[in-house]
Design an enzyme around this catalytic site. Structure first.
Site, PDB file in Angstrom:
ATOM      1  N   ARG A   9       0.739  -1.054   0.117  1.00  0.00           N
ATOM      2  CA  ARG A   9       0.082  -0.042  -0.116  1.00  0.00           C
ATOM      3  C   ARG A   9       0.947   1.106  -0.014  1.00  0.00           C
ATOM      4  NH1 ARG A   9      -3.478  -3.002  -1.222  1.00  0.00           N
ATOM      5  NH2 ARG A   9      -5.396  -3.617  -0.399  1.00  0.00           N
TER       6      ARG A   9
ATOM      7  N   HIS B  41      -1.129   0.079  -9.739  1.00  0.00           N
ATOM      8  CA  HIS B  41      -1.801  -1.151  -8.749  1.00  0.00           C
ATOM      9  C   HIS B  41      -2.265  -2.389  -9.471  1.00  0.00           C
ATOM     10  CE1 HIS B  41      -3.822  -1.371  -4.520  1.00  0.00           C
ATOM     11  NE2 HIS B  41      -3.569  -2.265  -5.214  1.00  0.00           N
TER      12      HIS B  41
HETATM   13  P1  NAP Z   1      -1.020 -11.743   5.297  1.00  0.00           P
HETATM   14  O1  NAP Z   1      -1.134 -13.166   4.809  1.00  0.00           O
HETATM   15  O2  NAP Z   1      -2.119 -11.335   6.192  1.00  0.00           O
HETATM   16  O3  NAP Z   1       0.429 -11.537   5.831  1.00  0.00           O
HETATM   17  C1  NAP Z   1       0.930 -10.126   6.335  1.00  0.00           C
HETATM   18  C2  NAP Z   1       2.300 -10.288   6.598  1.00  0.00           C
HETATM   19  O4  NAP Z   1       2.624  -9.116   7.223  1.00  0.00           O
HETATM   20  C3  NAP Z   1       2.373 -11.415   8.044  1.00  0.00           C
HETATM   21  O5  NAP Z   1       3.521 -12.133   7.792  1.00  0.00           O
HETATM   22  C4  NAP Z   1       2.408 -10.485   9.055  1.00  0.00           C
HETATM   23  O6  NAP Z   1       3.095 -11.049  10.312  1.00  0.00           O
HETATM   24  C5  NAP Z   1       3.163  -9.320   8.536  1.00  0.00           C
HETATM   25  N1  NAP Z   1       2.849  -8.003   9.410  1.00  0.00           N
HETATM   26  C6  NAP Z   1       1.642  -7.536   9.668  1.00  0.00           C
HETATM   27  N2  NAP Z   1       1.950  -6.519  10.671  1.00  0.00           N
HETATM   28  C7  NAP Z   1       3.058  -6.390  10.845  1.00  0.00           C
HETATM   29  C8  NAP Z   1       3.974  -5.652  11.740  1.00  0.00           C
HETATM   30  N3  NAP Z   1       3.361  -4.709  12.307  1.00  0.00           N
HETATM   31  N4  NAP Z   1       5.168  -6.000  11.844  1.00  0.00           N
HETATM   32  C9  NAP Z   1       5.856  -6.851  10.950  1.00  0.00           C
HETATM   33  N5  NAP Z   1       5.018  -7.720  10.155  1.00  0.00           N
HETATM   34  C10 NAP Z   1       3.696  -7.364  10.342  1.00  0.00           C
HETATM   35  O7  NAP Z   1      -1.304 -10.783   3.945  1.00  0.00           O
HETATM   36  P2  NAP Z   1      -0.837 -11.142   2.496  1.00  0.00           P
HETATM   37  O8  NAP Z   1      -2.044 -12.005   1.721  1.00  0.00           O
HETATM   38  O9  NAP Z   1       0.368 -11.671   2.149  1.00  0.00           O
HETATM   39  O10 NAP Z   1      -1.026  -9.650   1.721  1.00  0.00           O
HETATM   40  C11 NAP Z   1      -0.442  -8.530   2.263  1.00  0.00           C
HETATM   41  C12 NAP Z   1      -0.875  -7.164   1.827  1.00  0.00           C
HETATM   42  O11 NAP Z   1      -0.364  -7.099   0.170  1.00  0.00           O
HETATM   43  C13 NAP Z   1      -2.288  -7.004   1.685  1.00  0.00           C
HETATM   44  O12 NAP Z   1      -2.726  -6.463   2.907  1.00  0.00           O
HETATM   45  C14 NAP Z   1      -2.636  -6.081   0.695  1.00  0.00           C
HETATM   46  O13 NAP Z   1      -2.292  -4.671   1.310  1.00  0.00           O
HETATM   47  C15 NAP Z   1      -1.321  -6.192  -0.273  1.00  0.00           C
HETATM   48  N6  NAP Z   1      -1.588  -6.573  -1.626  1.00  0.00           N
HETATM   49  C16 NAP Z   1      -1.480  -5.741  -2.785  1.00  0.00           C
HETATM   50  C17 NAP Z   1      -1.846  -5.985  -3.958  1.00  0.00           C
HETATM   51  C18 NAP Z   1      -1.510  -5.281  -5.235  1.00  0.00           C
HETATM   52  O14 NAP Z   1      -2.067  -5.533  -6.308  1.00  0.00           O
HETATM   53  N7  NAP Z   1      -0.690  -4.370  -5.247  1.00  0.00           N
HETATM   54  C19 NAP Z   1      -2.523  -7.308  -4.249  1.00  0.00           C
HETATM   55  C20 NAP Z   1      -2.947  -8.155  -3.145  1.00  0.00           C
HETATM   56  C21 NAP Z   1      -2.415  -7.672  -1.716  1.00  0.00           C
HETATM   57  P3  NAP Z   1       2.667 -12.367  10.937  1.00  0.00           P
HETATM   58  O15 NAP Z   1       2.992 -13.361  10.088  1.00  0.00           O
HETATM   59  O16 NAP Z   1       3.581 -12.293  12.228  1.00  0.00           O
HETATM   60  O17 NAP Z   1       1.205 -12.203  11.448  1.00  0.00           O
HETATM   61  C1  GLV Z   2      -5.380  -5.591  -3.657  1.00  0.00           C
HETATM   62  O1  GLV Z   2      -4.748  -4.508  -3.500  1.00  0.00           O
HETATM   63  C2  GLV Z   2      -5.613  -6.557  -2.740  1.00  0.00           C
HETATM   64  O2  GLV Z   2      -5.500  -5.876  -1.357  1.00  0.00           O
HETATM   65  O3  GLV Z   2      -6.020  -7.437  -2.953  1.00  0.00           O
END
Ligand code: NAP
Ligand code: GLV
Length: 309
Positions: free
Chosen positions: A224, A272
């Site tokens: 983000r 994005h």
């Molecule tokens: P996820 O499975 O919830 O993983 C989040 C990771 O971040 C976990 O390892 C978590 O730690 C870590 N984390 C959260 N808060 C933290 C903190 N305060 N300090 C250190 N580490 C922290 O999420 P995901 O599915 O991988 O997705 C991540 C993000 O990618 C989404 O929330 C979204 O904003 C972004 N995204 C972007 C796009 C795009 O097109 N640009 C698409 C999809 C997603 P723990 O393992 O210890 O809980």
């Molecule tokens: C896209 O940004 C997502 O969070 O899936």
């Protein structure tokens, strides 16, 4: 079963078809202002507050993406006690892996430098970077962070990872919590951001933190825009401390035509798109989760609203 749907910018008919295929018994309707008729589930991306306010009849709210920051920002408008469920990969993991691996390799193999030489018809060998000096640090070791790491592992880069709770990931030096963030940044030549946006991670990457990266570092933000203080990144690029960045997300989207990022050739911008929601795969995942919920079974992807992800 009644489902209400709202997804800013998406074609609702295509979603209706995908959902009908995955869940023929469901009756999905596009939510319109004033629709308060009963519903069992809501499928949403960036929903208006009026859609969810007071909707305690819902059994769950499904977010049509991985990041739930836009939903959680609704605060009091979110019906208390109704679970929010995010997409778990659903085809986004492989896209993230492709996007980040491409950006890493472009920088590591100096392909942007060669592209600039091409424009001037220059045939010149550039000293290659050494892999041992090219540690890649992934901020966020969740569903998508792990897919990125799996892809990068295949190229033999030294890998670092940072998460909130301690992890153990094959071939990755794992760091956890704010106490270990500085150490992680100092050890990471390329920084990949794939964190959820929460009160703890907003504005995380400011001048002080970015300056801890080694000289010549490269930033890839696919999470983000609000993780990053954009002017601090620009200053550090212009001062020569950071070599460049690939940015897919911004504080304001679309990026304003006057934004200085457009004028900085060392920044590659995309709108994005690093991981798009795959309609059919997501509809199948949501259908399977609804079936599991109806049968009283546990599901993955339940958001911890107090934690923010
Ligand atoms: P996820 O499975 O919830 O993983 C989040 C990771 O971040 C976990 O390892 C978590 O730690 C870590 N984390 C959260 N808060 C933290 C903190 N305060 N300090 C250190 N580490 C922290 O999420 P995901 O599915 O991988 O997705 C991540 C993000 O990618 C989404 O929330 C979204 O904003 C972004 N995204 C972007 C796009 C795009 O097109 N640009 C698409 C999809 C997603 P723990 O393992 O210890 O809980
Ligand atoms: C896209 O940004 C997502 O969070 O899936």
């Amino acid at each position: 079963m009644d489902i209400i749907f709202h997804s800013a910018g998406a074609n609702p008919e295509l979603w209706q078809n995908a959902l009908q295929q995955a869940m023929p018994e469901a009756n999905m309707r596009i939510w319109h202002e004033g629709d308060t008729a009963p519903a069992d589930y809501a499928l949403v991306w960036k929903p208006p507050a009026a859609m969810l306010r007071g909707r305690t009849d819902l059994k769950a709210i499904f977010n049509l993406g991985a990041g739930v920051d836009a939903i959680l920002q609704l605060g009091d408008a979110l019906p208390a006690g109704v679970p929010v469920i995010r997409l778990d990969d659903a085809g986004m993991g492989v896209q993230m892996a492709e996007f980040v691996a491409h950006a890493v390799l472009r920088y590591f193999r100096r392909l942007d430098d060669y592209a600039r030489q091409n424009q001037q018809q220059v045939w010149r060998f550039l000293t290659p970077y050494e892999k041992k000096d090219f540690s890649i640090g992934v901020l966020g070791l969740g569903v998508l962070g792990n897919r990125i790491i799996d892809a990068l592992r295949g190229f033999d880069f030294p890998l670092n990872g940072w998460s909130r709770t301690q992890k153990s990931v094959t071939c990755v030096n794992c760091y956890a919590g704010h106490d270990q963030l500085d150490q992680f940044l100092k050890a990471s030549k390329v920084l990949v951001v794939i964190l959820p946006l929460t009160t703890e991670t907003e504005n995380l990457l400011d001048r002080e933190k970015l300056a801890l990266l080694p000289k010549g570092a490269y930033l890839i933000n696919v999470a983000r825009g609000a993780h990053l203080i954009e002017n601090d990144l620009l200053d550090l690029i212009q001062e020569g401390h950071i070599a460049g960045a690939t940015l897919d997300v911004f504080r304001e989207e679309p990026l304003a035509p006057t934004h200085p990022f457009w004028q900085e050739p060392r920044i590659t911008l995309t709108p994005h798109i690093s991981a798009l929601t795959m309609r059919d795969e997501s509809a199948r995942q949501i259908a399977a989760k609804i079936q599991a919920l109806q049968a009283g079974q546990a599901i993955a992807g339940l958001v911890d609203q107090s934690r923010g992800y």
